[in-house]
Design a protein around this motif. Structure first.
Motif, PDB file in Angstrom:
ATOM      1  N   VAL A   1       3.598  71.733 -32.889  1.00 49.49           N
ATOM      2  CA  VAL A   1       2.501  72.669 -33.136  1.00 49.49           C
ATOM      3  C   VAL A   1       1.398  72.412 -32.120  1.00 49.49           C
ATOM      4  O   VAL A   1       0.974  71.261 -31.916  1.00 49.49           O
ATOM      5  CB  VAL A   1       1.943  72.502 -34.565  1.00 49.49           C
ATOM      6  CG1 VAL A   1       0.685  73.361 -34.755  1.00 49.49           C
ATOM      7  CG2 VAL A   1       2.999  72.885 -35.593  1.00 49.49           C
ATOM      8  N   VAL A   2       0.945  73.482 -31.453  1.00 53.06           N
ATOM      9  CA  VAL A   2      -0.131  73.378 -30.465  1.00 53.06           C
ATOM     10  C   VAL A   2      -1.186  74.438 -30.771  1.00 53.06           C
ATOM     11  O   VAL A   2      -0.864  75.606 -30.973  1.00 53.06           O
ATOM     12  CB  VAL A   2       0.373  73.564 -29.022  1.00 53.06           C
ATOM     13  CG1 VAL A   2      -0.781  73.416 -28.025  1.00 53.06           C
ATOM     14  CG2 VAL A   2       1.485  72.565 -28.700  1.00 53.06           C
ATOM     15  N   VAL A   3      -2.452  74.013 -30.839  1.00 58.98           N
ATOM     16  CA  VAL A   3      -3.587  74.917 -31.015  1.00 58.98           C
ATOM     17  C   VAL A   3      -4.376  74.907 -29.708  1.00 58.98           C
ATOM     18  O   VAL A   3      -4.705  73.845 -29.179  1.00 58.98           O
ATOM     19  CB  VAL A   3      -4.481  74.465 -32.183  1.00 58.98           C
ATOM     20  CG1 VAL A   3      -5.661  75.429 -32.355  1.00 58.98           C
ATOM     21  CG2 VAL A   3      -3.674  74.366 -33.475  1.00 58.98           C
ATOM     22  N   HIS A   4      -4.682  76.086 -29.167  1.00 63.58           N
ATOM     23  CA  HIS A   4      -5.318  76.213 -27.857  1.00 63.58           C
ATOM     24  C   HIS A   4      -6.804  76.570 -27.960  1.00 63.58           C
ATOM     25  O   HIS A   4      -7.249  77.138 -28.957  1.00 63.58           O
ATOM     26  CB  HIS A   4      -4.610  77.298 -27.034  1.00 63.58           C
ATOM     27  CG  HIS A   4      -3.167  77.017 -26.769  1.00 63.58           C
ATOM     28  ND1 HIS A   4      -2.723  76.371 -25.641  1.00 63.58           N
ATOM     29  CD2 HIS A   4      -2.060  77.287 -27.503  1.00 63.58           C
ATOM     30  CE1 HIS A   4      -1.406  76.260 -25.680  1.00 63.58           C
ATOM     31  NE2 HIS A   4      -0.983  76.813 -26.802  1.00 63.58           N
ATOM     32  N   GLY A   5      -7.548  76.270 -26.890  1.00 65.36           N
ATOM     33  CA  GLY A   5      -8.947  76.667 -26.784  1.00 65.36           C
ATOM     34  C   GLY A   5      -9.917  75.511 -26.870  1.00 65.36           C
ATOM     35  O   GLY A   5     -10.069  74.904 -27.927  1.00 65.36           O
ATOM     36  N   LEU A   6     -10.561  75.201 -25.744  1.00 69.99           N
ATOM     37  CA  LEU A   6     -11.494  74.071 -25.664  1.00 69.99           C
ATOM     38  C   LEU A   6     -12.944  74.544 -25.552  1.00 69.99           C
ATOM     39  O   LEU A   6     -13.215  75.633 -25.039  1.00 69.99           O
ATOM     40  CB  LEU A   6     -11.171  73.220 -24.429  1.00 69.99           C
ATOM     41  CG  LEU A   6      -9.788  72.575 -24.360  1.00 69.99           C
ATOM     42  CD1 LEU A   6      -9.581  71.960 -22.992  1.00 69.99           C
ATOM     43  CD2 LEU A   6      -9.628  71.527 -25.454  1.00 69.99           C
ATOM     44  N   ASP A   7     -13.854  73.703 -25.999  1.00 71.85           N
ATOM     45  CA  ASP A   7     -15.283  73.947 -25.808  1.00 71.85           C
ATOM     46  C   ASP A   7     -15.665  73.426 -24.427  1.00 71.85           C
ATOM     47  O   ASP A   7     -15.625  72.211 -24.191  1.00 71.85           O
ATOM     48  CB  ASP A   7     -16.079  73.228 -26.887  1.00 71.85           C
ATOM     49  CG  ASP A   7     -17.577  73.483 -26.786  1.00 71.85           C
ATOM     50  OD1 ASP A   7     -18.019  74.120 -25.804  1.00 71.85           O
ATOM     51  OD2 ASP A   7     -18.298  73.039 -27.691  1.00 71.85           O
ATOM     52  N   PRO A   8     -16.029  74.312 -23.484  1.00 71.93           N
ATOM     53  CA  PRO A   8     -16.371  73.845 -22.128  1.00 71.93           C
ATOM     54  C   PRO A   8     -17.488  72.819 -22.104  1.00 71.93           C
ATOM     55  O   PRO A   8     -17.546  71.977 -21.211  1.00 71.93           O
ATOM     56  CB  PRO A   8     -16.784  75.133 -21.409  1.00 71.93           C
ATOM     57  CG  PRO A   8     -16.119  76.232 -22.163  1.00 71.93           C
ATOM     58  CD  PRO A   8     -16.115  75.768 -23.593  1.00 71.93           C
ATOM     59  N   ALA A   9     -18.379  72.860 -23.108  1.00 72.12           N
ATOM     60  CA  ALA A   9     -19.510  71.934 -23.130  1.00 72.12           C
ATOM     61  C   ALA A   9     -19.062  70.486 -23.294  1.00 72.12           C
ATOM     62  O   ALA A   9     -19.789  69.566 -22.921  1.00 72.12           O
ATOM     63  CB  ALA A   9     -20.469  72.309 -24.258  1.00 72.12           C
TER      64      ALA A   9
END
Length: 257
Positions: free
Chosen positions: A165-173
């Motif tokens: 299972v992989v969840v995508h999307g990072l906070d650039p900060a």
């Protein structure tokens, strides 16, 4: 009730790749699978995932916390999948081949492989839904629950121990400068920042003994959905459309079909 992002522009496929189907095998993946979702790219997030397979039907429950919360002052959509066909493991910072401080999705694929199933809130769980942020859970914390028909390729991966299972999307900060200064290397995603398509959480799925193990996750109520096909698809152009302000927030039930 959960918030989600409804975009006014269609999602753009980013590197869709199909794979040949495997021979049918009756009930060989039946059972319960679970994993602890650990942070990738120092995302600071955490979670759990549980999958109960009965025949060809799967009930998937995912709980997360600590993910990127907002994008343009609206809930950040987190596309999530069951990846298959590789080592059945999660990448580490040692897999950051170009040394920019972020493990991109292509850099992680030797570990977790291609997309077998898209864990969407409603509609298709096939590859075409892999880029659709309008059916992705959103916000820093969410509980995802859904029952649907599991395609043969994902069943095979679960039985073989290569489902992840992989969840995508990072906070650039919370990421190195490359998260915003570098665009995604995926075909068709060159206008999206690297953070938008990179993995944030990952966990290899392990089969549990008969009777299961206590993960603290409650199984979802059945709500069968049609599912077919598989492929590689990542966070769609909806985020790019959102940068232009073309979306609205609406509320809906997480498990609503």
């Amino acid at each position: 009730m959960k918030k989600k992002v409804a975009l006014l522009a269609p999602a753009v496929a980013l590197g869709l790749t199909t794979m040949a189907g495997a021979p049918a095998m009756a009930d060989h993946a039946a059972g319960s699978y679970s994993t602890t979702l650990n942070q990738v790219n120092n995302s600071g997030a955490s979670g759990t995932a549980w999958i109960d397979v009965n025949g060809t039907e799967a009930t998937v429950t995912i709980e997360t916390s600590g993910l990127a919360e907002t994008f343009m002052d609206n809930p950040y959509p987190h596309v999530q999948h069951i990846h298959i066909g590789a080592q059945g493991t999660c990448p580490t910072m040692a897999d950051d081949a170009n040394g920019d401080g972020i493990v991109s999705t292509p850099e992680g694929q030797p570990s977790y492989g291609m997309i077998g199933t898209t864990l969407s809130l409603e509609g298709s769980t096939g590859p075409e839904a892999g880029t659709d942020v309008t059916v992705a859970p959103s916000g820093s914390s969410f509980t995802y629950e859904r029952t649907f028909e599991l395609n043969q390729e994902t069943q095979d991966a679960l039985a073989n121990g290569t489902g992840v299972v992989v969840v995508h999307g990072l906070d650039p900060a919370n990421q190195p400068a490359a998260a915003t200064e570098t665009m995604s290397s995926l075909p068709g995603a060159e206008s999206l920042p690297l953070a938008a398509t990179a993995p944030a959480l990952c966990g290899p799925l392990d089969m549990q003994p008969a009777g299961g193990a206590d993960t603290g996750v409650t199984a979802a109520e059945p709500a069968a959905e049609e599912s077919n096909g598989m492929g590689v698809a990542l966070l769609g152009g909806g985020l790019l459309a959102a940068a232009g302000g073309a979306y609205a927030v609406r509320r809906r039930m997480v498990a609503d079909r």
